[in-house]
Design an enzyme around this catalytic site. Structure first.
Site, PDB file in Angstrom:
ATOM      1  CG  HIS A 175      -2.042  -0.925   1.239  1.00  0.00           C
ATOM      2  ND1 HIS A 175      -3.272  -0.807   0.420  1.00  0.00           N
ATOM      3  CD2 HIS A 175      -2.292  -2.198   1.456  1.00  0.00           C
ATOM      4  CE1 HIS A 175      -3.840  -1.742   0.355  1.00  0.00           C
ATOM      5  NE2 HIS A 175      -3.574  -2.599   1.017  1.00  0.00           N
ATOM      6  CG  ASP A 218       1.509   0.581  -5.534  1.00  0.00           C
ATOM      7  OD1 ASP A 218       0.492   0.910  -4.494  1.00  0.00           O
ATOM      8  OD2 ASP A 218       1.106  -0.224  -6.246  1.00  0.00           O
ATOM      9  N   GLY A 224      -5.101 -11.657  -3.453  1.00  0.00           N
ATOM     10  CA  GLY A 224      -3.791 -10.929  -3.387  1.00  0.00           C
ATOM     11  C   GLY A 224      -2.803 -11.217  -4.342  1.00  0.00           C
ATOM     12  CB  SER A 265      -1.601  -9.306  -9.115  1.00  0.00           C
ATOM     13  OG  SER A 265      -1.550  -8.095  -9.845  1.00  0.00           O
ATOM     14  CG  ASP A 319      -0.720  -5.316  -8.760  1.00  0.00           C
ATOM     15  OD1 ASP A 319       0.207  -5.144  -7.898  1.00  0.00           O
ATOM     16  OD2 ASP A 319      -2.054  -5.275  -8.341  1.00  0.00           O
ATOM     17  CG  ASN A 346     -13.460  -8.344  -6.480  1.00  0.00           C
ATOM     18  OD1 ASN A 346     -12.898  -7.084  -6.974  1.00  0.00           O
ATOM     19  ND2 ASN A 346     -14.272  -9.093  -7.622  1.00  0.00           N
ATOM     20  CE  LYS A 347      -6.426  -3.746  -6.505  1.00  0.00           C
ATOM     21  NZ  LYS A 347      -6.530  -5.192  -7.280  1.00  0.00           N
TER      22      LYS A 347
HETATM   23  C1  GLA Z   1      -3.171  -3.927  -5.057  1.00  0.00           C
HETATM   24  C2  GLA Z   1      -2.939  -2.399  -6.043  1.00  0.00           C
HETATM   25  C3  GLA Z   1      -1.611  -2.324  -6.003  1.00  0.00           C
HETATM   26  C4  GLA Z   1      -0.931  -2.126  -4.561  1.00  0.00           C
HETATM   27  C5  GLA Z   1      -1.497  -3.224  -3.661  1.00  0.00           C
HETATM   28  C6  GLA Z   1      -1.096  -2.994  -2.131  1.00  0.00           C
HETATM   29  O1  GLA Z   1      -2.532  -5.062  -5.389  1.00  0.00           O
HETATM   30  O2  GLA Z   1      -3.227  -2.931  -7.256  1.00  0.00           O
HETATM   31  O3  GLA Z   1      -1.029  -1.149  -6.714  1.00  0.00           O
HETATM   32  O4  GLA Z   1      -1.511  -0.888  -3.942  1.00  0.00           O
HETATM   33  O5  GLA Z   1      -2.713  -3.602  -3.676  1.00  0.00           O
HETATM   34  O6  GLA Z   1       0.271  -3.068  -1.942  1.00  0.00           O
END
Ligand code: GLA
Length: 459
Positions: free
Chosen positions: A53, A55, A147, A149, A194, A237-238
């Protein structure tokens, strides 16, 4: 890559698995579209070793690509539409006309919208008015919402596919930047880690990814340990929740509050790293500034508006995103403290890897453990199952263990001395997976030793 004969000369399990996956994908494509694919594209998932968290605050991160990836079989067609299918029957077919505006429904993050993000990114970058028609079948092995990606790998794969089908060419850095930007169409304000590692990864190497300008530097990991990934089996799921964007917003507000307190033009500064840059301060000094300027109690909207001299309307339109309009309290002190301390841990991690001291494993493990504590306590992006899993990994022989990726579920990454790997895997299997039928059913895809793979490519 020849698909008519198995790769007998290669002893790599990866090459064999890929060969059979490509074969299955080719058959599925032929069954679906009645013809062979013209090309294949592939983009890997990633594990972030440290730097969570930060980037999107402008700070460097340290991920590596994993073997699990998104693979697509593609043909250019003359139907004037983009036809998408997925090997996994849970993910339904989708088709969109090339002459329509590509619409991405943020409130309904279906798998194909991620693909369309990549298509839209390339279309906009080149100003393509008439995209070529494409038929695609996608196969993914990155566990979703874990997590690692999976969503960015899909966006990157789609970007690569669209570029190739429309006979365009871009550098890997440009592709990574385009894909980082266009993934935001799904609604999450990610930072670019990612997509960067998906395009810039190299076999056997982790990378320090720096932003502004984007640049990836090799990081040689210590020989005496491996990184093991374990999924806590809580899905996150963000794009379907506001957790992620709330943190982005809190960091943005914290940056402005710090800038304002030091007399900088806060309307221009939106990232915590920019404030550090303007002040020409060290990370230690920035942490001290957080202690001095921000308070640990949550901030409400009135207090922030007053401090920044803005109206509530400006607050909502300039600082909040569309899915964070409901948020009333913001933990600025905790978020900023996490970001500055995590940014320092990344640099220390890289330094230990470069200098290879005798106690390298212990030093790296300590940094990973501190990172997890900070994510759990200051950034509040863990969950009870993930904390329990991290604890178990440490008890089972890991020298360091932490959540990886966005958090609130998903995976932990643990650094395990080579000689302890078997004992570690057995203890985690028995202690976390086998005693719970749901987790036991997911164990095969949930607990694995990483193999440092290469980045995106064509076949
Ligand atoms: C997700 C986002 C990244 C990063 C991470 C947390 O994967 O896509 O850009 O912020 O969370 O480190």
């Amino acid at each position: 890559c020849r698909l008519d004969t198995p790769p007998v000369s290669s002893t790599s399990v990866f090459v064999h698995i890929l060969y059979y996956r490509l074969q299955a994908l080719k058959s599925a494509f032929e069954k679906k579209y009645g013809d062979s694919p013209q090309f294949y594209a592939c983009a890997p998932g990633r594990v972030n070793l440290i730097g969570e968290h930060i980037d999107y605050c402008g700070y460097s991160v340290l991920p590596m690509a994993i073997e699990q990836n998104i693979l697509a079989a593609v043909s250019v067609n003359k139907s004037g539409s983009i036809k998408l299918a997925n090997i996994n029957p849970l993910y339904k077919d989708y088709s969109v006309s090339c002459s329509e505006d590509i619409a991405i429904d943020r409130d309904n993050p279906k798998w194909y919208y991620y693909f369309l993000c990549g298509v839209k990114g390339i279309q906009e970058n080149f100003g393509i008015t008439n995209l070529v028609g494409m038929s695609c079948v996608v196969d993914g092995t990155v566990p979703p919402s874990s997590g690692l990606s999976s969503s960015s790998a899909l966006v990157c794969c789609a970007g690569l596919v669209t570029m190739e089908a429309n006979q365009k060419s871009l550098s890997k850095v440009a592709l990574a930047e385009i894909c980082a930007k266009c993934e935001r169409y799904i609604g999450t304000e990610g930072g670019g880690m990612d997509q960067s590692i998906s395009f810039l990864a190299e076999c056997g190497k982790a990378k320090l990814i720096e932003f502004n300008p984007l640049c990836a530097t090799d990081v040689k990991l210590p020989a005496g340990a491996v990184f093991v990934i374990s999924n806590c089996c809580v899905e996150m799921n963000k794009a379907a929740s506001s957790h992620f964007n709330i943190r982005v917003v809190e960091c943005r507000i914290a940056a402005k509050m710090l800038a304002q307190a030091r007399g900088l033009d806060c309307s221009r500064l939106v990232k915590l790293a920019q404030v550090q840059g303007e002040l020409e301060a060290s990370l230690d000094e920035m942490e001290a500034l957080v202690e001095e300027v921000l308070h640990p109690e949550p901030y409400n909207r009135e207090e922030i508006c007053k401090a920044l001299g803005i109206t509530t309307a400006q607050f909502c339109s300039e600082l909040l995103s569309s899915n964070t309009q409901h948020v009333t309290h913001f933990r600025l002190y905790q978020r900023a403290k996490h970001v500055y301390s995590e940014a320092r841990r990344v640099l220390r991690f890289k330094h230990v890897c470069d200098s290879e001291p005798a106690d390298a494993l212990k030093l790296l493990g300590d940094l990973m453990n501190q990172s997890h504590s900070s994510c759990r306590d200051l950034y509040e992006c863990s969950c009870p199952e993930l904390d329990q899993l991290v604890e178990l990994c440490l008890k089972s022989g890991a020298v360091g263990s932490r959540l990886t990726g966005a958090g609130w579920g998903g995976c932990a990454v643990s650094m395990v001395p080579v000689e302890k790997v078997d004992v570690f895997l057995k203890a985690v299997r028995e202690g976390y997976y086998l005693n719970d039928p749901r987790r036991a059913a997911m164990e095969k895809q949930s607990l694995f030793v990483t193999n440092r793979r290469r980045g995106c490519h064509f076949y």
